[in-house]
Design an enzyme around this catalytic site. Structure first.
Site, PDB file in Angstrom:
ATOM      1  N   ARG A 113       0.828  -1.204   0.000  1.00  0.00           N
ATOM      2  CA  ARG A 113       0.000   0.000   0.000  1.00  0.00           C
ATOM      3  C   ARG A 113       0.863   1.255   0.000  1.00  0.00           C
ATOM      4  O   ARG A 113       0.509   2.270  -0.603  1.00  0.00           O
ATOM      5  CB  ARG A 113      -0.945  -0.011   1.202  1.00  0.00           C
ATOM      6  CG  ARG A 113      -1.898   1.182   1.205  1.00  0.00           C
ATOM      7  CD  ARG A 113      -2.924   1.115   2.327  1.00  0.00           C
ATOM      8  NE  ARG A 113      -3.986   0.175   2.011  1.00  0.00           N
ATOM      9  CZ  ARG A 113      -4.250  -0.915   2.706  1.00  0.00           C
ATOM     10  NH1 ARG A 113      -3.508  -1.219   3.763  1.00  0.00           N
ATOM     11  NH2 ARG A 113      -5.238  -1.706   2.370  1.00  0.00           N
ATOM     12  N   ALA A 114       2.019   1.205   0.657  1.00  0.00           N
ATOM     13  CA  ALA A 114       2.912   2.370   0.693  1.00  0.00           C
ATOM     14  C   ALA A 114       3.369   2.746  -0.714  1.00  0.00           C
ATOM     15  O   ALA A 114       3.438   3.937  -1.056  1.00  0.00           O
ATOM     16  CB  ALA A 114       4.108   2.084   1.587  1.00  0.00           C
TER      17      ALA A 114
END
Length: 674
Positions: free
Chosen positions: A276-277
């Site tokens: 997700r980062a």
């Protein structure tokens, strides 16, 4: 509506305004978490954001605000035909109170219409109202667990499903989640923390000139809100135009393979969890490029995105320091772009030179100074034998070890405290154990209980005659009685005198306290620490669930000197009394760590036993951890436990594992007590 402080007038919080602008440009970034001390205009800035967002088009009368131009969206109020009027309205800022119930959040049956008209109609909740808008949660770290779970489900799926009271409703719920919190009041659950795309640390500016300008503008607004807003209308208009232009441009921003590789290399180098980062950093970099009026991503865009998207994803546990090593980030990014891309428009986060003015503000990496157990400094260690005049004046400061995972412990009985993950209690969420009277309309409707309460009165009311069905009055309403888990207060009263082999013991006790606090963070508990030495006792750690504050307070905890046991018990009793007034539903557990000796003041042992009997009379659950060592033992801790009516645990040497295990063993047998 009251006049809101203009978003363009906010000064001294460049990171915050920039992060909010980026997530408004691309809502798929995933929202913003604003961490900061009190009085830093967090709420004021968030409320001002809604004023500069472009309006949205909706069907007239649609309570679920679906997009008329999106054929895939379906509203429970539909279907809407081509003749239905389409109107525009401002973006909604929906505020979620921390004390709201799940009915208020997801929606529920309209009881008035059901009772008076016999119509089954769904009343939309706050998540439906926030669709295509902003959902704002102030003090989000204090949000009950069941509401956190609802937010996680809605944020992950973009939809809300309600299966309750004979209703089956599903609707869209895509919103920008904005949360604010004060870290001193506790940390945020990791599952919710990761859902925020960006995070910023906000502190009051240290520059006297900037502080003066903040105060000057606020005083002017409070004196004449309408006039102040009018003076800033041109800046507000320019900001609306810039946001609208960036929204139109962000889809055309090119993310080339070289830039994407750089982003993934940065995320891998900083060892963030999941992917997700990487996605958030890429989206934020593209939004920043559009914010600057460009269609290609530069080094500065990636740097800005990484500073906002990565710090909160690097923390493995609450004791890890937040922030990002910006020197390391610059190394990974490589040399600066050879030529600036040209001047960017002025506004939050964008200076005249095209560089991000947020870099000059209060960045996340510098918000928290180094602290924690490792910052403590060891001094001389007192003699581990019985106290003497020489050792009584000796003070040592011991460092804590790395905290471990504390076993689960519970408080006996069934409480009614705040929802948590500790002891058995009657809570808004949990297993349904039966109906109860309405009691103000809070909680889920117990349909079977309501029907059973109304059934005996149908002959007098004329129910089931002349085509009428069951007649229900408000007095018949029953709510679901649910049994779940609550949070508790664990108070450790620790002997820090010279008679306890102070340095080694305090190392272990500090580690145990941090272990309990880490467990309390996971289970939404509070932990407090009272220490006594020399001639007095003090509250070393006030009741808190903030691990950051705890690690700082415990770092320099001294030990040595005489043993004022009575004062320690008295200080504990006073703290428990105050907490009972502040929060009477939160049940405490007192853990006294001592060898039972008392050597300070007149008749020290008699006063200690009198104070122990007073504590026992209050009904508080207690545990005495007996730390007496040596071949010849006086058994004073046993006598203290008798006066406290407490469980006595003989423990020759207090260890972190031993202490947390003691708390469990002393309370576990009480779990099934009603």
């Amino acid at each position: 509506m009251p006049v809101q402080y203009p978003f363009s007038a906010v000064v001294g919080s460049d990171d915050m305004t920039l992060a909010l602008a980026l997530t408004a440009i691309d809502p798929l970034i995933g929202g913003v978490l604003i961490r900061g001390e009190k009085g830093t205009a967090k709420t004021t800035t968030v409320r001002g954001l809604a004023e500069v967002l472009p309006p949205v088009a909706v069907y007239e009368g649609d309570r679920f605000s679906i997009d008329p131009h999106d054929p895939d969206e379906v509203s429970p109020d539909g279907p809407f035909g081509p003749d239905t009027d389409i109107v525009t309205r401002p973006v909604r800022l929906v505020e979620l109170p921390t004390g709201a119930g799940d009915d208020r959040v997801t929606g529920t049956l309209q009881l008035n219409k059901a009772l008076r008209e016999g119509v089954v109609e769904f009343e939309p909740g706050l998540l439906a109202r926030a669709h295509r808008g902003l959902l704002y949660v102030d003090e989000i770290n204090l949000l009950p667990d069941h509401l956190v779970d609802l937010l996680l489900d809605a944020a992950a799926t973009g939809r809300v499903s309600v299966e309750r009271d004979g209703l089956s409703i599903e609707h869209a719920a895509r919103f920008v989640l904005i949360g604010t919190m004060n870290p001193e009041e506790g940390e945020l659950r990791p599952q919710l923390l990761d859902r925020f795309g960006l995070t910023v640390e906000v502190t009051a500016p240290r520059d006297p000139g900037i502080r003066a300008e903040v105060v000057r503008r606020r005083l002017a607004f409070d004196t004449d809100p309408v006039g102040f807003a009018a003076r800033w209308e041109s800046e507000q208009h320019a900001l609306r135009e810039r946001l609208a232009a960036a929204r139109d441009l962000v889809g055309a921003v090119v993310l080339d393979d070289a830039t994407l590789t750089t982003i993934t290399e940065i995320c891998a180098a900083f060892d963030v969890d999941g992917l997700r980062a990487d996605l958030v950093t890429a989206r934020a970099a593209a939004a920043h490029a559009a914010w600057q009026g460009r269609t290609h991503i530069t080094r500065d865009d990636v740097r800005t995105a990484a500073r906002l998207a990565l710090p909160h994803r690097r923390r493995r546990n609450p004791f890890d320091e937040p922030g990002l090593d910006e020197e390391r980030l610059d190394e990974l990014l490589g040399p600066e772009d050879p030529e600036p891309d040209g001047p960017g428009p002025d506004g939050p986060g964008g200076g005249a030179d095209g560089q991000d003015t947020a870099d000059a503000g209060d960045g996340a990496s510098s918000a928290t100074p180094p602290s924690g157990p490792s910052a403590s400094k060891e001094q001389s260690e007192p003699d581990e034998s019985s106290p003497s005049p020489a050792t009584s004046s000796t003070t040592s400061v011991a460092a804590a070890g790395r905290p471990g995972r504390a076993p689960l412990f519970v408080v006996r009985g069934t409480g009614e405290g705040q929802s948590g993950r500790r002891s058995r209690a009657r809570t808004p969420q949990g297993a349904v154990i039966g109906p109860r009277r309405d009691g103000g309309g809070r909680g889920r409707l117990h349909l079977a209980g309501t029907i059973a309460a109304a059934a005996p009165h149908q002959r007098l009311r004329g129910g089931f005659t002349d085509g009428r069905g069951l007649i229900v009055t408000p007095d018949d309403l029953r709510r679901a009685e649910t049994l779940g888990r609550e949070s508790n207060l664990v108070l450790l009263c620790v002997d820090a005198s010279g008679s306890m082999a102070a340095r080694r013991r305090m190392e272990q006790v500090k580690t145990a306290v941090l272990s309990l606090l880490l467990d309390a963070y996971r289970r939404r508990d509070k932990v407090a620490l009272v220490t006594f030495r020399q001639h007095s006792a003090e509250v070393t750690l006030p009741p808190t669930n903030s691990v950051d504050v705890a690690s700082r307070r415990l770092a320099d905890l001294p030990a040595g000197g005489r043993t004022p046991l009575a004062e320690g018990l008295e200080c504990s009793a006073e703290l428990l009394r105050r907490e009972a007034l502040r929060d009477p539903t939160r049940r405490p557990l007192l853990v006294v760590v001592t060898d039972g000796r008392a050597t300070s003041g007149a008749d020290p042992l008699g006063r200690a036993h009198t104070m122990a009997r007073h504590l026992a009379a209050t009904g508080v659950d207690s545990v005495v951890v007996d730390c007496e060592t040596g071949r010849f033992r006086m058994g004073l801790a046993v006598r203290l436990a008798d006066h406290l009516r407490a469980e006595h645990i003989p423990l020759g040497e207090v260890t972190a594992d031993g202490l947390t295990g003691v708390v469990r063993s002393a309370t576990a047998p009480r779990r099934e007590v009603a």
